[in-house]
Write an enzyme that holds these catalytic residues in place. Structure first.
Site, short mmCIF file in Angstrom:
data_model
loop_
_atom_site.label_atom_id
_atom_site.label_comp_id
_atom_site.label_asym_id
_atom_site.label_seq_id
_atom_site.Cartn_x
_atom_site.Cartn_y
_atom_site.Cartn_z
N GLU A 70 2.71 8.15 10.30
CA GLU A 70 3.81 7.42 9.67
C GLU A 70 3.25 6.37 9.04
O GLU A 70 3.12 5.18 9.33
CB GLU A 70 4.86 6.96 10.52
CG GLU A 70 5.94 7.94 11.46
CD GLU A 70 5.22 8.48 12.48
OE1 GLU A 70 3.99 8.13 12.82
OE2 GLU A 70 5.70 9.38 13.10
N SER A 71 2.52 6.74 7.64
CA SER A 71 2.15 5.80 6.54
C SER A 71 0.72 5.34 6.70
O SER A 71 0.05 6.19 6.82
CB SER A 71 3.06 4.41 6.57
OG SER A 71 4.41 5.14 6.23
N CYS A 85 6.60 3.91 8.74
CA CYS A 85 8.17 4.18 8.21
C CYS A 85 8.61 4.92 9.52
O CYS A 85 8.25 4.75 10.72
CB CYS A 85 8.05 5.50 7.18
SG CYS A 85 7.06 6.82 7.57
N SER A 225 1.54 12.08 2.30
CA SER A 225 0.98 10.85 2.22
C SER A 225 -0.27 10.61 1.55
O SER A 225 -1.27 11.86 1.85
CB SER A 225 0.79 9.97 3.72
OG SER A 225 1.80 9.73 4.28
N HIS A 238 3.66 7.58 -0.12
CA HIS A 238 4.19 8.18 0.91
C HIS A 238 5.60 8.85 0.64
O HIS A 238 6.37 8.23 -0.13
CB HIS A 238 4.53 7.28 2.23
CG HIS A 238 3.26 6.67 2.69
ND1 HIS A 238 2.27 7.39 3.63
CD2 HIS A 238 3.03 5.34 2.39
CE1 HIS A 238 1.38 6.58 3.68
NE2 HIS A 238 1.52 5.23 3.11
#
Length: 358
Positions: A70-71, A85, A225, A238
């Protein structure tokens, strides 16, 4: 993105971002590597607290860059930037970061936390369920550093910023662009069945800052990403491409404003995504705000708000703009110096009280 982070409503694309800068404490012996001396297990402990993991990485002589589930994470000798995120618990990583930094004889002297308005705020876990709770947690660690919190923009698209710094702090020029309602053809590239293995090139992302060395990752069945690095500068993208809650973000730090125009940069990013709405947040040193205030016109879009917020005295400013595709919003932008609505003013008054009483 990862499927486990998608709620019934959809995936939360808007990231939470924390940047913590350090100096060597007077009692400690300076070590050239600083935070870059952290082991893989120690980095993992930071990410586990936030509920994310590493999927790819890239390093140069100045920094270590990690693409996450997540990022992104960026680790410099004296600075760490973590951006996540979904329903991650970013701020729960603050304590392990500070504990590990202390073990390296590092002391905090500046902190910045920022995020946009969540698409699905009711899905966020504590402390990210409200900005007041986020501020309370940050104050627990950083209130002594002249901390201030700001809620900036219009009620539908706010920028939340927490800034705390000591006397010696400086602000790196940072541009954060958040986009929603991505064009369907542009978003299709970020599905494996269409852009598998070639998303960076097919989307045009590789053309934004051509000198950056890129490390990217394509998620199953969709999502993307990337981190790009060059010296001490970095960029990151992203994308959540699903229709109904599509989102894309672009960030760059360390960009040379003399060689890169603000408007030209924004237009390069928009060309890759063609969103229906987007915002641009620029944090910079005092004296550099003219760059961020220049060339606001973007073909096909109407600027809804322009906000210039002075941060701590002598520590720079934030310039925040929101845009909508022409035909969707008002004709002329509302210019503001502090805030854009009474509702936000009331919320900030509460925040100011919280800050001064902590």
């Amino acid at each position: 993105m990862v499927e486990s982070e998608k709620t019934e409503a959809g995936f939360e694309g808007f990231e939470k971002r924390v940047e913590i800068s350090f100096s060597f404490s007077e009692s400690g012996e300076p070590k050239k590597l600083g935070l870059r001396a952290l082991s893989g297990a120690q980095i993992k402990s930071i990410l586990e607290a936030a509920r994310c993991s590493i999927v790819s990485q890239l390093s140069n002589s100045e920094l270590d860059s990690y693409v996450l589930s997540e990022s992104s994470l960026f680790v410099f000798p004296l600075k760490i930037i973590l951006k996540t995120c979904g329903t991650t618990r970013l701020l729960l990583s603050v304590k392990p970061i500070l504990d590990l930094a202390a073990s390296l004889s590092l002391s905090v002297f500046a902190v910045k936390y920022s995020r946009g308005s969540f698409l699905f705020p009711n899905d966020q876990p504590a402390p990210h369920d409200t900005f007041l709770n986020e501020v309370a947690l940050l104050n627990h660690y950083f209130a002594h550093l002249n901390a201030k919190a700001y809620v900036i923009g219009n009620p539908n698209r706010c920028w939340h910023l927490y800034s705390a710094c000591g006397e010696a702090a400086t602000l790196s020029l940072t541009v954060e662009i958040c986009m929603t309602g991505l064009d369907r053809d542009k978003a299709r590239v970020f599905h494996k069945e269409w852009g598998g293995g070639k998303m960076t090139e097919m989307s045009g992302i590789s053309e934004i800052v051509q000198s950056h060395v890129i490390c990217d990752f394509e998620f199953e069945p969709c999502g993307y990403s990337m981190n790009g690095i060059e010296g001490a500068a970095f960029s990151t993208v992203h994308v959540t491409p699903e229709n109904g809650f599509s989102y894309g973000s672009y960030e760059v730090q360390g960009l040379d404003p003399g060689s890169n125009g603000f408007g030209a940069l924004v237009r390069k990013v928009l060309k890759c995504f063609c969103p229906s709405d987007f915002s641009v947040a620029v944090t910079c040193e005092v004296g550099a705000e003219d760059w961020a205030m220049s060339d606001a016109d973007v073909e096909g879009y109407c600027c809804q708000n322009v906000v210039k917020q002075q941060l701590l005295p002598g520590k720079g400013c934030l310039v925040y703009r929101t845009y909508s595709a022409r035909g969707r919003g008002r004709g002329s932008p509302k210019i503001a110096i502090v805030k854009c609505s009474n509702e936000i003013e009331k919320e900030e008054l509460v925040l100011s009280s919280c800050l001064t009483s902590t």
